[in-house]
Design a protein around this motif. Sequence first.
Motif, PDB file in Angstrom:
ATOM      1  N   PHE A  11       2.432  11.696   4.081  1.00 32.15           N
ATOM      2  CA  PHE A  11       2.030  11.138   2.790  1.00 32.15           C
ATOM      3  C   PHE A  11       3.142  11.045   1.762  1.00 32.15           C
ATOM      4  CE2 PHE A  11      -1.934  13.274   4.316  1.00 32.15           C
ATOM      5  CZ  PHE A  11      -2.541  12.125   4.762  1.00 32.15           C
ATOM      6  N   HIS A  12       4.325  11.566   2.031  1.00 26.78           N
ATOM      7  CA  HIS A  12       5.379  11.505   1.029  1.00 26.78           C
ATOM      8  C   HIS A  12       6.769  11.288   1.602  1.00 26.78           C
ATOM      9  CE1 HIS A  12       5.093  15.713   2.207  1.00 26.78           C
ATOM     10  NE2 HIS A  12       6.344  15.830   1.864  1.00 26.78           N
ATOM     11  N   THR A  13       6.901  11.130   2.875  1.00 26.39           N
ATOM     12  CA  THR A  13       8.220  10.882   3.464  1.00 26.39           C
ATOM     13  C   THR A  13       8.187   9.648   4.364  1.00 26.39           C
ATOM     14  OG1 THR A  13       7.747  12.376   5.292  1.00 26.39           O
ATOM     15  CG2 THR A  13       8.889  13.311   3.390  1.00 26.39           C
ATOM     16  N   CYS A  14       7.611   8.574   3.849  1.00 26.50           N
ATOM     17  CA  CYS A  14       7.456   7.349   4.621  1.00 26.50           C
ATOM     18  C   CYS A  14       8.155   6.196   3.913  1.00 26.50           C
ATOM     19  CB  CYS A  14       5.980   7.028   4.775  1.00 26.50           C
ATOM     20  SG  CYS A  14       5.083   8.273   5.707  1.00 26.50           S
ATOM     21  N   PRO A  15       8.471   5.113   4.628  1.00 28.11           N
ATOM     22  CA  PRO A  15       9.102   3.944   4.002  1.00 28.11           C
ATOM     23  C   PRO A  15       8.270   3.431   2.829  1.00 28.11           C
ATOM     24  CG  PRO A  15       8.982   3.666   6.374  1.00 28.11           C
ATOM     25  CD  PRO A  15       8.193   4.882   6.040  1.00 28.11           C
ATOM     26  N   ASP A  16       8.960   2.861   1.842  1.00 20.60           N
ATOM     27  CA  ASP A  16       8.271   2.320   0.676  1.00 20.60           C
ATOM     28  C   ASP A  16       9.156   1.284   0.012  1.00 20.60           C
ATOM     29  OD1 ASP A  16       5.968   2.243  -0.906  1.00 20.60           O
ATOM     30  OD2 ASP A  16       5.942   4.415  -1.154  1.00 20.60           O
ATOM     31  N   ILE A  17       8.540   0.381  -0.761  1.00 17.45           N
ATOM     32  CA  ILE A  17       9.256  -0.661  -1.480  1.00 17.45           C
ATOM     33  C   ILE A  17       8.775  -0.647  -2.924  1.00 17.45           C
ATOM     34  CG2 ILE A  17       9.766  -3.132  -1.628  1.00 17.45           C
ATOM     35  CD1 ILE A  17       8.934  -3.328   1.347  1.00 17.45           C
ATOM     36  N   GLU A  19       5.064  -2.908   9.290  1.00 17.48           N
ATOM     37  CA  GLU A  19       3.820  -2.754   8.538  1.00 17.48           C
ATOM     38  C   GLU A  19       4.089  -2.575   7.045  1.00 17.48           C
ATOM     39  OE1 GLU A  19      -0.263  -0.124   8.423  1.00 17.48           O
ATOM     40  OE2 GLU A  19       1.447   0.677   9.502  1.00 17.48           O
ATOM     41  N   THR A  20       5.125  -1.818   6.696  1.00 21.59           N
ATOM     42  CA  THR A  20       5.452  -1.605   5.293  1.00 21.59           C
ATOM     43  C   THR A  20       5.754  -2.933   4.607  1.00 21.59           C
ATOM     44  OG1 THR A  20       6.326   0.605   5.750  1.00 21.59           O
ATOM     45  CG2 THR A  20       7.028  -0.435   3.702  1.00 21.59           C
ATOM     46  N   LEU A  21       6.579  -3.762   5.221  1.00 12.29           N
ATOM     47  CA  LEU A  21       6.938  -5.043   4.613  1.00 12.29           C
ATOM     48  C   LEU A  21       5.763  -6.017   4.599  1.00 12.29           C
ATOM     49  CD1 LEU A  21       9.138  -6.675   3.267  1.00 12.29           C
ATOM     50  CD2 LEU A  21       9.825  -7.472   5.525  1.00 12.29           C
ATOM     51  N   ILE A  22       5.000  -6.079   5.656  1.00  4.93           N
ATOM     52  CA  ILE A  22       3.856  -6.987   5.711  1.00  4.93           C
ATOM     53  C   ILE A  22       2.841  -6.631   4.634  1.00  4.93           C
ATOM     54  CG2 ILE A  22       1.841  -7.636   7.109  1.00  4.93           C
ATOM     55  CD1 ILE A  22       3.764  -7.634   9.530  1.00  4.93           C
ATOM     56  N   ARG A  23       2.582  -5.345   4.443  1.00  6.16           N
ATOM     57  CA  ARG A  23       1.629  -4.939   3.408  1.00  6.16           C
ATOM     58  C   ARG A  23       2.179  -5.151   2.003  1.00  6.16           C
ATOM     59  NH1 ARG A  23      -2.426  -0.225   4.840  1.00  6.16           N
ATOM     60  NH2 ARG A  23      -2.813  -0.647   7.025  1.00  6.16           N
ATOM     61  N   ALA A  24       3.490  -5.222   1.860  1.00  2.00           N
ATOM     62  CA  ALA A  24       4.102  -5.487   0.551  1.00  2.00           C
ATOM     63  C   ALA A  24       4.145  -6.974   0.236  1.00  2.00           C
ATOM     64  CB  ALA A  24       5.503  -4.901   0.511  1.00  2.00           C
ATOM     65  N   ASP A  82       0.822  -1.207   0.000  1.00  2.00           N
ATOM     66  CA  ASP A  82       0.000   0.000   0.000  1.00  2.00           C
ATOM     67  C   ASP A  82       0.855   1.256   0.000  1.00  2.00           C
ATOM     68  OD1 ASP A  82      -2.379  -1.489   0.116  1.00  2.00           O
ATOM     69  OD2 ASP A  82      -2.276  -1.613   2.302  1.00  2.00           O
ATOM     70  N   SER A  83       0.285   2.322  -0.510  1.00  2.00           N
ATOM     71  CA  SER A  83       0.968   3.615  -0.507  1.00  2.00           C
ATOM     72  C   SER A  83       1.101   4.113   0.933  1.00  2.00           C
ATOM     73  CB  SER A  83       0.177   4.630  -1.322  1.00  2.00           C
ATOM     74  OG  SER A  83      -1.029   4.954  -0.645  1.00  2.00           O
ATOM     75  N   PRO A  84       2.031   5.027   1.164  1.00  4.11           N
ATOM     76  CA  PRO A  84       2.131   5.609   2.517  1.00  4.11           C
ATOM     77  C   PRO A  84       0.797   6.186   2.995  1.00  4.11           C
ATOM     78  CG  PRO A  84       4.067   6.168   1.255  1.00  4.11           C
ATOM     79  CD  PRO A  84       3.112   5.500   0.299  1.00  4.11           C
ATOM     80  N   ARG A  85       0.055   6.805   2.110  1.00  4.89           N
ATOM     81  CA  ARG A  85      -1.254   7.375   2.481  1.00  4.89           C
ATOM     82  C   ARG A  85      -2.171   6.290   3.033  1.00  4.89           C
ATOM     83  NH1 ARG A  85      -3.949  12.093   1.106  1.00  4.89           N
ATOM     84  NH2 ARG A  85      -2.311  12.613  -0.362  1.00  4.89           N
ATOM     85  N   LYS A  86      -2.248   5.149   2.352  1.00  4.73           N
ATOM     86  CA  LYS A  86      -3.111   4.055   2.808  1.00  4.73           C
ATOM     87  C   LYS A  86      -2.623   3.442   4.113  1.00  4.73           C
ATOM     88  CE  LYS A  86      -5.193   2.482  -1.461  1.00  4.73           C
ATOM     89  NZ  LYS A  86      -5.326   1.345  -2.382  1.00  4.73           N
ATOM     90  N   ARG A  87      -1.307   3.543   4.379  1.00  2.00           N
ATOM     91  CA  ARG A  87      -0.750   3.014   5.632  1.00  2.00           C
ATOM     92  C   ARG A  87      -0.881   4.011   6.770  1.00  2.00           C
ATOM     93  NH1 ARG A  87       3.771   1.973   2.360  1.00  2.00           N
ATOM     94  NH2 ARG A  87       4.989   3.300   3.732  1.00  2.00           N
ATOM     95  N   VAL A 103      14.287   0.134  -1.845  1.00  4.08           N
ATOM     96  CA  VAL A 103      13.629   0.375  -0.563  1.00  4.08           C
ATOM     97  C   VAL A 103      13.945   1.789  -0.101  1.00  4.08           C
ATOM     98  CG1 VAL A 103      13.496  -0.339   1.857  1.00  4.08           C
ATOM     99  CG2 VAL A 103      13.823  -2.062   0.071  1.00  4.08           C
ATOM    100  N   ILE A 104      12.912   2.505   0.312  1.00  5.79           N
ATOM    101  CA  ILE A 104      13.089   3.799   0.970  1.00  5.79           C
ATOM    102  C   ILE A 104      12.873   3.546   2.453  1.00  5.79           C
ATOM    103  CG2 ILE A 104      12.196   6.133   1.287  1.00  5.79           C
ATOM    104  CD1 ILE A 104      11.208   6.005  -1.632  1.00  5.79           C
TER     105      ILE A 104
END
Length: 85
Positions: free
Chosen positions: A26-32, A73-78, A16-21, A42-43
Amino acid sequence: MHSDFLPVRITQRLGDSPRKRGCETFHTCPDIFELSDGNFAVIGTEATAVLARRLPQDIACADHERIVVITRETLIRAKRDIPDA
């Protein structure tokens, strides 16, 4: 950036996008992300100085590599978007 990565493109976000998490900014959160060459980007929060000395003895972090931390949460949602092979 290492020159081998220059032609690579981001093909999709994993999870999910950072917004959904629920990320507040909304733009400075971990992401894959999956890349066009099949690798992943990976950010996350840079933690090389703290974690490099705690790595298992059979691994090292090269000068051009960094250890980054992402939220659980970022990894689990990915997980649903990470291919099995």
